[in-house]
Each structure stands twice: as structure tokens, then as C-alpha cells.
Design a protein around this motif. Structure first.
Motif, PDB file in Angstrom:
ATOM      1  N   SER A  60       0.712  -1.165  -0.021  1.00 24.43           N
ATOM      2  CA  SER A  60      -0.062  -0.050   0.031  1.00 24.43           C
ATOM      3  C   SER A  60       0.919   1.006  -0.093  1.00 24.43           C
ATOM      4  CB  SER A  60      -0.752  -0.033   1.005  1.00 24.43           C
ATOM      5  OG  SER A  60      -1.193   1.079   1.551  1.00 24.43           O
ATOM      6  N   ASP A  61       1.672   1.344   0.745  1.00 22.58           N
ATOM      7  CA  ASP A  61       2.768   2.318   0.668  1.00 22.58           C
ATOM      8  C   ASP A  61       3.393   2.529  -0.491  1.00 22.58           C
ATOM      9  OD1 ASP A  61       2.519   3.252   3.251  1.00 22.58           O
ATOM     10  OD2 ASP A  61       4.365   2.122   4.055  1.00 22.58           O
ATOM     11  N   LEU A  62       3.883   1.696  -1.348  1.00 25.31           N
ATOM     12  CA  LEU A  62       4.727   1.648  -2.500  1.00 25.31           C
ATOM     13  C   LEU A  62       3.747   2.167  -3.525  1.00 25.31           C
ATOM     14  CD1 LEU A  62       6.769  -1.451  -2.741  1.00 25.31           C
ATOM     15  CD2 LEU A  62       7.504   0.611  -2.129  1.00 25.31           C
ATOM     16  N   ASP A  63       2.319   1.737  -3.639  1.00 29.33           N
ATOM     17  CA  ASP A  63       1.181   2.572  -4.438  1.00 29.33           C
ATOM     18  C   ASP A  63       1.310   3.747  -4.070  1.00 29.33           C
ATOM     19  OD1 ASP A  63       0.763  -0.076  -5.410  1.00 29.33           O
ATOM     20  OD2 ASP A  63      -0.933  -0.611  -4.083  1.00 29.33           O
ATOM     21  N   TRP A  64       0.966   4.167  -2.916  1.00 31.58           N
ATOM     22  CA  TRP A  64       0.704   5.583  -2.542  1.00 31.58           C
ATOM     23  C   TRP A  64       2.152   6.485  -2.898  1.00 31.58           C
ATOM     24  CZ3 TRP A  64       3.778   8.699   0.858  1.00 31.58           C
ATOM     25  CH2 TRP A  64       3.440   9.975   1.173  1.00 31.58           C
ATOM     26  N   LEU A  65       3.425   5.972  -3.239  1.00 34.63           N
ATOM     27  CA  LEU A  65       4.357   6.470  -3.561  1.00 34.63           C
ATOM     28  C   LEU A  65       4.529   6.773  -5.023  1.00 34.63           C
ATOM     29  CD1 LEU A  65       7.482   4.925  -1.383  1.00 34.63           C
ATOM     30  CD2 LEU A  65       6.689   7.323  -1.495  1.00 34.63           C
ATOM     31  N   GLY A  66       3.492   5.855  -5.696  1.00 35.90           N
ATOM     32  CA  GLY A  66       3.343   6.150  -6.984  1.00 35.90           C
ATOM     33  C   GLY A  66       4.409   5.219  -7.841  1.00 35.90           C
ATOM     34  N   ILE A  67       4.837   4.059  -7.076  1.00 39.05           N
ATOM     35  CA  ILE A  67       5.754   3.149  -7.826  1.00 39.05           C
ATOM     36  C   ILE A  67       5.043   2.070  -8.657  1.00 39.05           C
ATOM     37  CG2 ILE A  67       7.557   1.528  -7.301  1.00 39.05           C
ATOM     38  CD1 ILE A  67       8.444   3.419  -5.023  1.00 39.05           C
ATOM     39  N   ALA A  68       5.247   2.229  -9.814  1.00 40.54           N
ATOM     40  CA  ALA A  68       4.632   1.138 -10.715  1.00 40.54           C
ATOM     41  C   ALA A  68       5.640   0.126 -10.838  1.00 40.54           C
ATOM     42  CB  ALA A  68       4.705   1.771 -12.294  1.00 40.54           C
ATOM     43  N   TYR A  69       4.958  -1.229 -10.560  1.00 37.05           N
ATOM     44  CA  TYR A  69       6.194  -2.370 -10.435  1.00 37.05           C
ATOM     45  C   TYR A  69       5.306  -3.347 -11.012  1.00 37.05           C
ATOM     46  CZ  TYR A  69       3.535  -3.040  -6.090  1.00 37.05           C
ATOM     47  OH  TYR A  69       2.287  -2.916  -5.035  1.00 37.05           O
ATOM     48  N   GLU A  70       5.843  -4.692 -11.553  1.00 38.49           N
ATOM     49  CA  GLU A  70       5.333  -5.359 -12.378  1.00 38.49           C
ATOM     50  C   GLU A  70       4.585  -6.582 -11.234  1.00 38.49           C
ATOM     51  OE1 GLU A  70       8.047  -7.520 -14.901  1.00 38.49           O
ATOM     52  OE2 GLU A  70       8.734  -5.656 -15.802  1.00 38.49           O
ATOM     53  N   ARG A  71       3.736  -7.286 -11.738  1.00 38.64           N
ATOM     54  CA  ARG A  71       3.018  -8.138 -10.841  1.00 38.64           C
ATOM     55  C   ARG A  71       2.839  -9.485 -11.674  1.00 38.64           C
ATOM     56  NH1 ARG A  71      -0.023  -3.961  -7.271  1.00 38.64           N
ATOM     57  NH2 ARG A  71       0.755  -2.216  -8.115  1.00 38.64           N
ATOM     58  N   PRO A  72       2.752 -10.520 -11.153  1.00 38.72           N
ATOM     59  CA  PRO A  72       2.728 -10.710  -9.643  1.00 38.72           C
ATOM     60  C   PRO A  72       4.079 -10.439  -8.968  1.00 38.72           C
ATOM     61  CG  PRO A  72       2.970 -12.984 -10.659  1.00 38.72           C
ATOM     62  CD  PRO A  72       2.649 -11.755 -11.708  1.00 38.72           C
ATOM     63  N   VAL A  73       3.878  -9.984  -7.640  1.00 33.31           N
ATOM     64  CA  VAL A  73       5.107  -9.963  -7.037  1.00 33.31           C
ATOM     65  C   VAL A  73       5.804 -11.107  -6.453  1.00 33.31           C
ATOM     66  CG1 VAL A  73       5.805  -8.940  -4.614  1.00 33.31           C
ATOM     67  CG2 VAL A  73       4.509  -7.527  -6.186  1.00 33.31           C
ATOM     68  N   ARG A  74       6.972 -11.461  -6.479  1.00 38.53           N
ATOM     69  CA  ARG A  74       7.647 -12.718  -6.158  1.00 38.53           C
ATOM     70  C   ARG A  74       7.711 -12.861  -4.550  1.00 38.53           C
ATOM     71  NH1 ARG A  74      10.929 -17.181  -8.158  1.00 38.53           N
ATOM     72  NH2 ARG A  74      12.460 -17.899  -6.660  1.00 38.53           N
ATOM     73  N   ARG A  75       7.208 -13.681  -4.016  1.00 37.30           N
ATOM     74  CA  ARG A  75       7.073 -13.708  -2.427  1.00 37.30           C
ATOM     75  C   ARG A  75       7.925 -14.969  -2.283  1.00 37.30           C
ATOM     76  NH1 ARG A  75       2.169 -14.709  -1.738  1.00 37.30           N
ATOM     77  NH2 ARG A  75       1.524 -12.446  -1.768  1.00 37.30           N
ATOM     78  N   GLN A  76       9.209 -14.820  -1.677  1.00 37.17           N
ATOM     79  CA  GLN A  76      10.195 -15.848  -1.407  1.00 37.17           C
ATOM     80  C   GLN A  76       9.633 -17.069  -0.805  1.00 37.17           C
ATOM     81  OE1 GLN A  76      13.457 -13.811   0.594  1.00 37.17           O
ATOM     82  NE2 GLN A  76      14.464 -13.693  -1.327  1.00 37.17           N
ATOM     83  N   SER A  77       8.631 -17.103   0.377  1.00 40.03           N
ATOM     84  CA  SER A  77       8.162 -18.023   1.104  1.00 40.03           C
ATOM     85  C   SER A  77       7.511 -19.152  -0.042  1.00 40.03           C
ATOM     86  CB  SER A  77       7.227 -17.455   1.874  1.00 40.03           C
ATOM     87  OG  SER A  77       6.020 -17.036   1.564  1.00 40.03           O
ATOM     88  N   ASP A  78       7.199 -18.582  -1.222  1.00 45.52           N
ATOM     89  CA  ASP A  78       6.408 -19.695  -2.203  1.00 45.52           C
ATOM     90  C   ASP A  78       7.478 -20.494  -2.922  1.00 45.52           C
ATOM     91  OD1 ASP A  78       3.943 -18.624  -1.490  1.00 45.52           O
ATOM     92  OD2 ASP A  78       3.968 -16.857  -3.078  1.00 45.52           O
ATOM     93  N   HIS A  79       8.791 -20.228  -2.901  1.00 48.10           N
ATOM     94  CA  HIS A  79       9.765 -20.661  -3.714  1.00 48.10           C
ATOM     95  C   HIS A  79      10.951 -21.686  -2.821  1.00 48.10           C
ATOM     96  CE1 HIS A  79       8.154 -18.594  -6.957  1.00 48.10           C
ATOM     97  NE2 HIS A  79       7.801 -17.619  -6.255  1.00 48.10           N
ATOM     98  N   ALA A  80      10.476 -22.175  -1.827  1.00 47.97           N
ATOM     99  CA  ALA A  80      11.537 -23.034  -1.155  1.00 47.97           C
ATOM    100  C   ALA A  80      12.208 -24.110  -2.067  1.00 47.97           C
ATOM    101  CB  ALA A  80      10.807 -23.804  -0.122  1.00 47.97           C
ATOM    102  N   GLU A  81      11.605 -24.605  -3.202  1.00 52.04           N
ATOM    103  CA  GLU A  81      12.110 -25.609  -4.060  1.00 52.04           C
ATOM    104  C   GLU A  81      13.597 -24.860  -4.855  1.00 52.04           C
ATOM    105  OE1 GLU A  81       9.033 -23.740  -6.439  1.00 52.04           O
ATOM    106  OE2 GLU A  81       9.312 -24.309  -4.445  1.00 52.04           O
ATOM    107  N   ASP A  82      13.366 -23.761  -5.020  1.00 52.92           N
ATOM    108  CA  ASP A  82      14.421 -23.054  -5.906  1.00 52.92           C
ATOM    109  C   ASP A  82      15.827 -22.932  -5.049  1.00 52.92           C
ATOM    110  OD1 ASP A  82      12.926 -22.717  -8.118  1.00 52.92           O
ATOM    111  OD2 ASP A  82      12.223 -20.740  -7.370  1.00 52.92           O
ATOM    112  N   TYR A  83      15.632 -22.695  -3.553  1.00 51.92           N
ATOM    113  CA  TYR A  83      16.683 -22.373  -2.759  1.00 51.92           C
ATOM    114  C   TYR A  83      17.054 -23.924  -2.425  1.00 51.92           C
ATOM    115  CZ  TYR A  83      13.749 -18.413  -2.534  1.00 51.92           C
ATOM    116  OH  TYR A  83      13.050 -17.152  -2.785  1.00 51.92           O
ATOM    117  N   ALA A  84      16.281 -24.751  -2.395  1.00 53.83           N
ATOM    118  CA  ALA A  84      16.700 -26.169  -2.062  1.00 53.83           C
ATOM    119  C   ALA A  84      17.603 -26.685  -2.965  1.00 53.83           C
ATOM    120  CB  ALA A  84      15.553 -27.140  -1.646  1.00 53.83           C
ATOM    121  N   ALA A  85      17.243 -26.289  -4.333  1.00 55.96           N
ATOM    122  CA  ALA A  85      18.116 -26.688  -5.603  1.00 55.96           C
ATOM    123  C   ALA A  85      19.589 -26.091  -5.510  1.00 55.96           C
ATOM    124  CB  ALA A  85      17.391 -26.402  -6.720  1.00 55.96           C
TER     125      ALA A  85
END
Ligand code: GLU
Length: 292
Positions: A60-85
Motif C-alpha cells: 500500500s505504501d509503494l502504491d501511495w508513493l506512485g511506484i509502478a511495479y510488475e505483478r505478480p510480486v515474487r514472494r520468497q516463501s512460495d519458492h522453497a524448492e528454488d533455494y533447496a536446489a
């Protein structure tokens, strides 16, 4: 043709403050100027500290700052298998081991060493004592038996072996000037000792997750605060061992609090939410962090 890729990578451990605003705005400004892409990555691998409500407030703060970013946002907790590799890759190189010492045991081992040698135990660039050289010498059978008995452990990098394998390392630093040829900085990962790569509650510690994600997301320019300058040595080492490309680095000045110290997430006054509630505008925030 590939375009430059920037990212702002907050940890959702608390609300954003002016230091984060500088980082996020600089990334977005540079991405716009370079005709590049702007990503946001939620660094929530430390599940003991990350909270969904902080993530919501940050976005919400980033939106308020007017920062345009690509979606979806990567959330590290969704990618445990990448770190395990990545961890498997380092294991196959014989570069990791399980460390079992508790904080109390570490303190006792260091006190004993200091008493015997009469010299102060070395500390890492963050001021924490380097991990004592005890678990590294355990046999695989002994480590297996300790783990099987339920003794908690973290996975650490064997720094000496890792440096030997990787050879000399450096990075391109653009600092605050952001333009020009940059400067070659010699990396010194040895200063950190045997860093943690994964823990009991974390599939990957910060150093491992950040290099894996920057590579997977094709990040070309890492723009972050000077508090992470020395960590870049570890990142260059892991990138080299894992065969990942090296981004360019821009470590920007830090915003200090009224007491001259680093801003912390627990202090409210410089928090973006508090500034928003008090009626500050984005132009005010840009002025406060010294951006045009
Ligand atoms: N997640 C880190 C932090 O919030 C920043 C990581 C980075 O930019 O490399 O301090």
C-alpha cells in the motif's frame, strides 16, 4: 533486446520508513530513466519475523508513493524448492555442513578461545562473532546422529573451501553517482566466516535467497542501502559457486534518524504510514530523502 531490471526487495518484518522510501524511489526512478523493468520482491523467508499485515502495508505504501511495479510480486516463501536446489548444488560441491551450536555454546566456545589465546575473537562486518570452527570437523555420521536425535541445526557455508574453489572475486559498484564507469571492488567474503545458508525455520537465509532470486528474475541492477555493501562479498561468492551472473551494484546513502543512528522499523516517527497519516505528500517524502 534485454532491458535493465531493477528490484526493491523489502522484508515484511515491519512498516516501511524513509530509508525504504529512498531505496524504492531510486529503483523506480532509475528503471524509468533506463527504460528498464521494475520489480518488487517480498523477502519473507524468515517466517519467525514476516507478517502478512506488514506485506499489505508495504504494498500500500509503494502504491501511495506512485511506484509502478510488475505483478505478480515474487514472494520468497512460495519458492522453497528454488533455494533447496541451490543448496543441493553447494552440497554436491562439498561446501556446506550442519552447525549445531546454540548461542550459549557459541559464546562459551569463544570465551574459552579468547582466554587461551589472549586475543579478541574475530567479528564479521555486522559485528557478530564469526562461527567457531567446531561443527566443520564433525564426521558425517556424527552430524547425522545429532540431527536424528532432534538437535536443531543450521546449514552453513564452509567459507575457506568456498573461497578456494571460487578464486578472487570483485563487483562493479556505482555508489551514489549512479552514472559513469563504476568502480571495481574486491570482494572479501572471508570476513564473514561460515555464513548461515538455511535454518530450522527458514528454507534459505537471506544471502542464499537473494542471489537465487536476483538470477531467476534476471535482475541486472541491485540498488540497495550501504548497510548491505559488505554482504555483496558473500553474494558474489555464492553467484560464482552457483554459476549465476553478477548484477551491477549501487549501494546508496542511508537515511539517518534524528539521533544519527540507522532508522529502525520499530521506531514510528519516520514511518511512511505515520507521515501519510500526518498529511505528508509524496513530494514531501522525496524532499525528505533528498530526491529531486
Ligand atoms: N530484504 C532486504 C532488506 O529488507 C534487502 C535485500 C536486498 O536489497 O538485497 O533489508
Amino acid at each position: 533486446m534485454s532491458v535493465p531490471v531493477f528490484r526493491f526487495a523489502p522484508s515484511p518484518n515491519g512498516p516501511l520508513h524513509l530509508g525504504h522510501a529512498l531505496s524504492a524511489l531510486l529503483n523506480a526512478d532509475m528503471a524509468t530513466e533506463a527504460g528498464g523493468r521494475m520489480l518488487v520482491r517480498i523477502e519473507d523467508v524468515d517466517v519467525t519475523r514476516a507478517r502478512p499485515e506488514h506485506e499489505r502495508a508495504i504494498l500500500s505504501d509503494l502504491d501511495w508513493l506512485g511506484i509502478a511495479y510488475e505483478r505478480p510480486v515474487r514472494r520468497q516463501s512460495d519458492h522453497a524448492e528454488d533455494y533447496a536446489a541451490a543448496l543441493d548444488h553447494l552440497a554436491a560441491l562439498g561446501l556446506i555442513y550442519r552447525s549445531f551450536l546454540s548461542r550459549t555454546e557459541i559464546a562459551a566456545a569463544i570465551a574459552a578461545e579468547e582466554a587461551q589465546s589472549g586475543r579478541a575473537w574475530p567479528r564479521d562486518p555486522d559485528g557478530a562473532p564469526r562461527y567457531p570452527d567446531i561443527d566443520r570437523h564433525r564426521s558425517a555420521e556424527e552430524a547425522e546422529a545429532l540431527a536424528a536425535n532432534g538437535k536443531p541445526f543450521a546449514v552453513r557455508l564452509d567459507m575457506t573451501k568456498a573461497i578456494h574453489l571460487a578464486g578472487p572475486l570483485s563487483w562493479q559498484e556505482f555508489g551514489d553517482s549512479l552514472h559513469g564507469p563504476g568502480e571495481t571492488i574486491i570482494a572479501d567474503p572471508a570476513a564473514w566466516g561460515d555464513v548461515v545458508l538455511a535454518g530450522k525455520f527458514t528454507p534459505a537465509a537471506y544471502h542464499l535467497a537473494v542471489v537465487v532470486d536476483d538470477a531467476l528474475q534476471d535482475v541486472t541492477d541491485v540498488v540497495r542501502g550501504r548497510d548491505l555493501y559488505f554482504a555483496t562479498s558473500v553474494h558474489r561468492l555464492l553467484q560464482t559457486l552457483l554459476g549465476l551472473p553478477a548484477p551491477r551494484y549501487h549501494h546508496h546513502r542511508l537515511i539517518l534518524g534524528p539521533d544519527g543512528g540507522k532508522l529502525s522499523k520499530s521506531k514510528g516517527a519516520e514511518g511512511l504510514a505515520a507521515l501519510r497519516a500526518a498529511g505528508s505528500t509524496v513530494a514531501d517524502v522525496r524532499r525528505m530523502v533528498g530526491l529531486p
